[in-house]
Write a protein that holds these residues in place. Structure first.
Motif, PDB file in Angstrom:
ATOM      1  N   TYR A 610       0.836  -1.067  -0.058  1.00  0.00           N
ATOM      2  CA  TYR A 610       0.151  -0.275  -0.230  1.00  0.00           C
ATOM      3  C   TYR A 610       1.274   1.599   0.629  1.00  0.00           C
ATOM      4  O   TYR A 610       1.480   1.632   0.577  1.00  0.00           O
ATOM      5  N   ALA A 611       0.621   2.682  -0.626  1.00  0.00           N
ATOM      6  CA  ALA A 611       0.927   3.422  -1.092  1.00  0.00           C
ATOM      7  C   ALA A 611       0.984   4.267   0.637  1.00  0.00           C
ATOM      8  O   ALA A 611       0.231   3.762   1.445  1.00  0.00           O
ATOM      9  N   CYS A 650     -10.368   5.305   4.500  1.00  0.00           N
ATOM     10  CA  CYS A 650     -11.159   6.285   4.750  1.00  0.00           C
ATOM     11  C   CYS A 650      -9.900   7.399   5.803  1.00  0.00           C
ATOM     12  O   CYS A 650      -9.393   6.470   6.039  1.00  0.00           O
ATOM     13  N   PRO A 651      -9.911   8.597   5.043  1.00  0.00           N
ATOM     14  CA  PRO A 651     -10.816   9.386   3.663  1.00  0.00           C
ATOM     15  C   PRO A 651      -9.531   9.415   2.370  1.00  0.00           C
ATOM     16  O   PRO A 651      -9.836   9.803   2.264  1.00  0.00           O
ATOM     17  N   ASN A 652      -8.834   8.735   3.106  1.00  0.00           N
ATOM     18  CA  ASN A 652      -7.531   8.323   2.139  1.00  0.00           C
ATOM     19  C   ASN A 652      -8.668   7.784   1.160  1.00  0.00           C
ATOM     20  O   ASN A 652      -9.288   7.029   1.062  1.00  0.00           O
ATOM     21  N   ASP A 653      -7.582   7.687   0.080  1.00  0.00           N
ATOM     22  CA  ASP A 653      -7.116   7.319  -1.307  1.00  0.00           C
ATOM     23  C   ASP A 653      -7.276   4.893  -0.982  1.00  0.00           C
ATOM     24  O   ASP A 653      -6.364   5.755  -0.484  1.00  0.00           O
ATOM     25  N   LEU A 654      -7.704   4.369  -2.218  1.00  0.00           N
ATOM     26  CA  LEU A 654      -6.804   2.843  -2.151  1.00  0.00           C
ATOM     27  C   LEU A 654      -5.967   2.925  -3.101  1.00  0.00           C
ATOM     28  O   LEU A 654      -6.196   3.405  -4.519  1.00  0.00           O
ATOM     29  N   ALA A 736      -7.614   4.044  -6.785  1.00  0.00           N
ATOM     30  CA  ALA A 736      -9.170   3.970  -6.226  1.00  0.00           C
ATOM     31  C   ALA A 736      -9.378   5.100  -5.915  1.00  0.00           C
ATOM     32  O   ALA A 736      -8.827   5.390  -4.614  1.00  0.00           O
ATOM     33  N   ILE A 737      -9.386   6.487  -6.413  1.00  0.00           N
ATOM     34  CA  ILE A 737      -9.445   7.960  -6.066  1.00  0.00           C
ATOM     35  C   ILE A 737     -11.101   8.274  -5.361  1.00  0.00           C
ATOM     36  O   ILE A 737     -12.058   8.477  -5.951  1.00  0.00           O
ATOM     37  N   GLN A 738     -10.700   8.750  -4.226  1.00  0.00           N
ATOM     38  CA  GLN A 738     -12.064   9.429  -3.494  1.00  0.00           C
ATOM     39  C   GLN A 738     -12.779  10.043  -4.350  1.00  0.00           C
ATOM     40  O   GLN A 738     -11.687  11.333  -5.183  1.00  0.00           O
ATOM     41  N   GLY A 739     -14.100   9.974  -4.179  1.00  0.00           N
ATOM     42  CA  GLY A 739     -14.832  11.963  -4.162  1.00  0.00           C
ATOM     43  C   GLY A 739     -15.776  12.672  -2.817  1.00  0.00           C
ATOM     44  O   GLY A 739     -15.215  13.707  -3.485  1.00  0.00           O
ATOM     45  N   ARG A 740     -15.102  11.868  -2.309  1.00  0.00           N
ATOM     46  CA  ARG A 740     -16.091  12.293  -0.994  1.00  0.00           C
ATOM     47  C   ARG A 740     -15.652  12.574   0.232  1.00  0.00           C
ATOM     48  O   ARG A 740     -15.926  13.105   1.120  1.00  0.00           O
TER      49      ARG A 740
END
Length: 752
Positions: A610-611, A650-654, A736-740
């Protein structure tokens, strides 16, 4: 992390064992007894069932007052009659039988009930009523029974949706059948105050009423209350007479009613009526009362005096959950209280209030229960903890020598979806199917006897944000509370999922005839998988909540019909299978078809990194979804982000990179995501798939965007990723980029 066992896997394993050993003889009883020995013989029921009982006068009066509600026509034997009574009830206070236990014997001579208390005798009668459902005959049997836990409860939220006393009593009638012995009555919360309190008329003239029945629609009115007599006012409250009627009705059914008065949070309705108790002095600015204000304590002591006067329950629930500390930080009175009392932070300020209220309640001869947040800042000395955020709070309390009641959201929240959310009315949170509820063990042996002895039992919670009608309330309560009754009563050795499946299907049909509106169980095919990493294959099993039922399937993409193959045994998947399966009641199809692709893919068992800002959520065990190996273990999640298979971000991306170990041709990289808007779980805004042969230079293969239409949906599940012509790669980066900046959940990154 050890993956949570799926109830469907447990069902499948049990089914195999039963097939190997033969189906055990079972009685149509829920909850199942501790011991029973049943023959194939039966005894005919007389048209008039006479009984005798040696109960003390008060207990006998209670039984006679209850009998008009009892499903069998029991009639007390006339002293002048020489006829032998069909039922004999004997209570011996010095008996070795447990307080709620009983012995029940049915033979050609009649029925004998032995118990230590009137409660035990009452439970024997509930068992007898279930055995006599056909109204003609009874099995010849001997039953020796007692509960596993002393506390078996149902929580009912009447703040967010008001349920009148008749509805409450209707539920008491049914839960008593299943030996549920506590009703946790959630009388106050931010959506409405439901108990008449002398000296505080605004609580019921104003804070019990709003312009919208549904909580979602209330937002149109800025969540403001209205006067009782305003046009369109919705709400209600209970008078002292109402409460006494409900409490007495429950007592005759051996159910204790535990009232809850929320504090210090979830109190916006109080502050709307009496804004001087808030930190700001203004209504609709906070949900937390001002702990620095002595008038706050005067208010709650007056309320509790009335509660204690009309509720005989030893326990008073005082809430204590989800309090924001924002206003306390800025409030001069609260800060002065902290200084005067030597409190380090606002958590200790809340603990100060809980402890002070506890002392007041203790001085009246009662004890408190609070949600597990009362552990924050130090636990009040005699408090019992109700563990809802998971099991950790209850276990921590038990280890400290405090009693705990287990009601984790993952298994016991009856307001959550109980089937595929795409097929169900709007609800809150994850999917908690009946199998998951039934699989719960409140006190596993691994905790040790010294911890387990402090776990009092289990409770099912009904919150009413998304319950618009009385009928829908029953739809959410039943049948899961019935499953939970067996969790709370039946010893583990007598809990068998396949047996319960047969019994609960019969039970649902029965309670529908009694005028209740239960969920009639899923009409969808259920699946479970096991992975054999050594042989590189997946075993895929199918089952159903319904019984009896047929499962028919195809593997060519066509829709199953009544002449399609009948599922008989699990599938072995060494590469990929595209399965379409559907339930059939004889020739009639039910529900919708299951479309499931299962892959033993190239990423299974490979290393994932994971990053630094792309790792999974660490603060809740069930959201870890298998930990560092969870997204490459071959196990797909179901319809619940709390089933132990879904990994949360949450709240970061995957943002993760998979090392395939060698350069490999790949053509498909996808992962499944969900959106369930009520608990703020959303689809990603965008997914990027990158590849590299050396782990340094990456090439973007493609992106997959969430459409505006998808983003607006309340519930949606779909794969995001890339599919294309084969490319050579050793490293695959999935972003996978968060939108919210809320929760993302995914269950497996599939690489082919």
């Amino acid at each position: 992390m050890k993956l949570l066992k799926s109830p469907l896997i447990i069902v499948s394993i049990t089914a195999l064992l039963l097939a190997a050993c033969g189906t055990p003889k079972e009685l149509s009883i829920i909850p199942y007894p501790q011991f029973e020995k049943t023959s194939s013989k039966t005894v005919k029921l007389p048209s008039i069932i006479t009984f005798t009982a040696n109960l003390p006068k008060n207990d006998m009066d209670d039984l006679l007052a209850y009998l008009p509600s009892y499903p069998l026509p029991l009639k007390l034997k006339n002293n002048e009659s020489n006829d032998t009574p069909f039922v004999s009830i004997k209570v011996a206070p010095d008996s070795s039988i447990s307080e709620e236990g009983y012995n029940l014997t049915i033979n050609k001579k009649g029925i004998n009930i032995e118990a230590k208390s009137a409660t035990g005798a009452f439970y024997a009668l509930q068992t007898l009523a279930q055995l006599a459902r056909n109204g003609k005959e009874l099995p010849v049997t001997t039953i020796k029974d007692e509960p596993r836990f002393p506390y078996r409860g149902l929580h009912l939220d009447v703040s967010r949706h008001f349920f009148n006393k008749e509805y409450v009593m209707k539920q008491l009638d049914l839960i008593a059948t299943y030996k549920i012995n506590r009703l946790h009555w959630h009388l106050t919360d931010g959506a409405g105050w439901r108990l008449e309190i002398p000296g505080y008329p605004r609580l019921t003239e104003f804070a019990a009423w709003r312009k919208a029945a549904n909580l979602q629609d209330w937002g149109k009115y800025d969540h403001h209350f209205c006067e009782k007599d305003e046009e369109g006012a919705y709400g209600g409250y209970y008078t002292e007479a109402d409460v006494r009627e409900v409490v007495e009705y429950a007592r005759l059914r051996h159910i204790t009613v535990i009232p809850e008065i929320e504090m210090p949070g979830h109190s916006s309705e109080v502050l709307a009526a009496y804004p001087q108790l808030s930190c700001t002095g203004e209504p609709y600015t906070s949900g937390e009362v001002c702990i620095g204000n002595e008038d706050t304590f005067k208010f709650f002591e007056d309320v509790l005096d009335e509660v204690i006067r009309i509720f005989p329950s030893h326990y008073i629930h005082i809430g204590g959950d989800e309090a924001s500390r924002r206003h306390w930080k800025a409030c001069p009175k609260c800060q002065q209280r902290m200084k005067d009392e030597g409190l380090k932070n606002e958590s200790e300020l809340q603990s100060y209030m809980i402890s002070r209220i506890e002392k007041y309640i203790n001085s009246k001869g009662r004890d408190i229960i609070g949600w597990d947040e009362i552990l924050d800042g130090g636990l009040a000395p005699n408090a019992t903890v109700m563990s809802w955020r998971g099991t950790e709070g209850g276990i921590a309390a038990a280890r400290m020598g405090h009693y705990a009641i287990m009601t984790p959201e993952s298994h016991c929240y009856l307001d959550h979806y109980q089937d595929d959310p795409e097929t169900q009315p709007l609800a809150f949170g994850a999917c908690v199917p009946i199998g998951q509820t039934y699989s719960y063990n409140p006190a596993p042996d691994t905790l040790g006897t010294e911890v387990c002895k402090y776990i009092l039992g289990v409770q099912g919670n009904v919150w009413a944000e998304y319950i618009p009608t009385y009928e829908h309330g029953e739809y959410m309560i039943y049948p899961r509370i019935i499953a939970l009754s067996e969790v709370g009563w039946t010893p583990l050795k007598n809990k068998h999922p396949e047996s319960f499946k047969r019994r609960i299907n019969n039970e649902i049909r029965h309670i529908k005839t009694k005028g209740y509106n239960p969920f009639t169980l899923s009409e969808l095919v259920q699946t479970s998988q096991t992975v054999d990493y050594a042989k590189k294959r997946i075993t895929l099993s199918l089952t159903s909540e319904k019984h009896p039922i047929d499962i028919r399937y195809t593997t060519d993409g066509s829709e199953p019909t009544s002449s399609s193959k009948l599922y008989k045994k699990p599938f072995i998947v060494k590469d990929s299978i595209l399965l379409t399966a559907r339930l059939f009641d004889k020739t009639t199809p039910l529900g919708k078809s299951l479309h499931l692709r299962t892959d033993y893919h190239k990423g299974i068992g490979k290393k994932i990194t994971y990053a630094p800002q792309g790792g999974y959520y660490q603060h809740k065990e069930v959201y870890k979804g298998g930990g560092d190996t969870g997204l490459l273990d071959g196990l797909r999640g179901g319809k619940s982000y709390m089933d132990g298979r879904w990994q949360g971000f949450c709240p970061n991306d995957l943002d993760a990179t998979i090392d395939l170990g060698k350069i490999t041709a790949i053509h498909r990289v996808v992962a499944n995501f969900m959106q369930i808007r009520t608990p703020q779980v959303f689809l990603p805004a965008k997914v990027e798939v990158w590849v590299s042969t050396d782990g340094k230079d990456f090439t973007l293969l493609g992106t997959d965007n969430c459409s505006e239409e998808e983003a607006k949906k309340d519930v949606i599940f779909r794969d995001f990723g890339w599919i294309g012509a084969p490319v050579q790669a050793r490293y695959v980066r999935f972003h996978a980029i968060q939108g919210r900046k809320q929760f993302l959940f995914t269950d497996e990154i599939v690489i082919q």
